[in-house]
Design a protein around this motif. Sequence first.
Motif, short mmCIF file in Angstrom:
data_model
loop_
_atom_site.label_atom_id
_atom_site.label_comp_id
_atom_site.label_asym_id
_atom_site.label_seq_id
_atom_site.Cartn_x
_atom_site.Cartn_y
_atom_site.Cartn_z
N SER A 117 -5.35 -22.42 -64.91
CA SER A 117 -6.22 -23.29 -63.96
C SER A 117 -5.67 -24.70 -64.11
N VAL A 137 -15.39 -20.54 -63.12
CA VAL A 137 -15.50 -18.71 -63.89
C VAL A 137 -16.50 -17.82 -62.56
N MET A 152 -14.29 -17.57 -59.24
CA MET A 152 -13.79 -16.15 -59.44
C MET A 152 -14.43 -15.44 -59.40
N LEU A 191 -11.98 -9.27 -63.02
CA LEU A 191 -11.27 -10.23 -64.14
C LEU A 191 -11.20 -9.98 -65.80
N ALA A 228 -6.18 -16.56 -67.40
CA ALA A 228 -7.17 -15.72 -67.05
C ALA A 228 -5.92 -14.49 -66.29
N VAL A 247 -6.15 -10.55 -64.61
CA VAL A 247 -6.26 -10.32 -62.85
C VAL A 247 -5.64 -8.87 -62.91
N HIS A 292 -5.94 -8.12 -56.62
CA HIS A 292 -7.15 -9.12 -56.64
C HIS A 292 -6.10 -10.97 -56.86
N VAL A 296 -8.01 -14.47 -55.89
CA VAL A 296 -8.69 -15.24 -57.28
C VAL A 296 -8.18 -16.42 -57.88
N ALA A 307 -9.12 -18.95 -54.99
CA ALA A 307 -10.75 -18.76 -54.93
C ALA A 307 -10.31 -20.04 -56.10
N MET A 308 -9.35 -20.13 -57.00
CA MET A 308 -9.42 -21.07 -58.26
C MET A 308 -8.74 -22.51 -57.46
#
Length: 359
Positions: free
Chosen positions: A193, A227, A230, A237, A298, A300, A304, A308, A311-312
Motif C-alpha cells: 500500500s 481495506v 479494496m 481478496l 495484499a 489479489v 482484479h 484494486v 482503488a488503493m
Amino acid sequence: MADLATTDTAPVDPANWTCPAPLRDQPVVVMGHGGGGALSAELIEQVFAPAYGNPTLAALTDSAVLGLGGTRLAFSTDSYVVRPLFFPGGSLGDLAVNGTVNDLAMSGARPTHLSAAFILEEGVELAVVERVARALGDAARAAGVTIATGDTKVVESGHGDGVYVTTAGVGLVPEGVDIRPQRARPGDAVLVSGPIGQHGVAVLSVREGLEFGVEITSDTAPLADLVAAMLAVTPDLHVLRDPTRGGLGASLNEIARASGIGVRLRERAVPVPDEVANACGFLGLDPLYVANEGRLVAFVPPEHAEAVLAAMRAHPQGTGAALIGECVAEHPGMVVVATGLGGTRVLDLPLGEQLPRIC
C-alpha cells in the motif's frame, strides 16, 4: 587462519552471543522471541499452540474470525512495548489503537470496539500517562472505534519500563469475505500500500539520537477504510497482512509457508523512500525486514489486480501503492527476490528482529 574458538586472552563461548541474532537452542527467553521472525514462530508453535490447541487458533492469523449468533466477528489482541514512548509521527498510544485496528482489518473486518489495559511502572510521571492516554483516545476517534472497557495495573519501580499497553478489539466481517493466508494462489498479484520502513527507522532515530539529514516520521495509521475501498472493488481478496514486526520480508514468508506457494518479489518495484534506504545503508539494515505500522500487503487474483491497485492509489492511505511481485507454483513456501542487478536471492524468514521494542 587463527583458531576461531580462541583468542589471545580467553576462549570464545558462542552461548554468550546475543547480537545480532540469539542461538535457537536458548533455554531462556531472548529478545529475538519477540521479533516476529523464526524465533517468535518457534515460541508460538512449540509452547503456546500446544498449550491452547484448538482449530480457531490453528490458523495463526493476526485476528480470529468467529461465527457468533449468525454474525461473523473478527477478534484480536496485542501488547505494545515500544521504546521510546513518543517518536516522530506517533506514540505508544497511536500504536495501541492502530496496531489492533489493522489486525482486525486484515481479516476484512470493520473494527468497532477496543479494550485498553495499562501496566504502569511505579514512579512514571502522571503527565506521561495522560499524554499516552490522550493519544490513544485521539487515535481511536480517528479510526472510528470506541474504547469500551479497560484495566490498570501498577508494578514496582524497576519492574517495568514506564508504560505498557494491551488492546483487544472486535469488528464485523462482511458476508462473502474470506481473507486468510491459506487462500494465496499461483498467479496472485502481490501489492503493497505504500513506502516501507518508515516506522522502524523513525523509532530508531530517536531511540539512538541519530540524525539522517531529514526527519523520518512513522507511517502509523488505521487501515480499515483502505481495506473497505479494496473490498468495494471485489470481495475476493485472498490475503491481507500488515507487515509490522519483521517487516515485509517476515509477512511474505509467513504467507508463503501457510499457503504452500512461492512468492517472487521484484526488488526495484518495492517502494523504499530514499531517506529510509540511506539510513538502512548506514546502519547495515535491510528495509525489507524493518517494521511498518501503516502499510498492508495484499495478495489479489490477477484479474482484479489493476482495479484494486487503482482503488488503493485513490485512497489517502494508499497513494504510494505498488505492484511488487506475484505468487508462483515454483519453490513452494519460499520467497525469492529478483535483484536490480539481474540476480536472484532468497528472502528468508528473519531469525529474530533487527530492531527490538519497535511496537
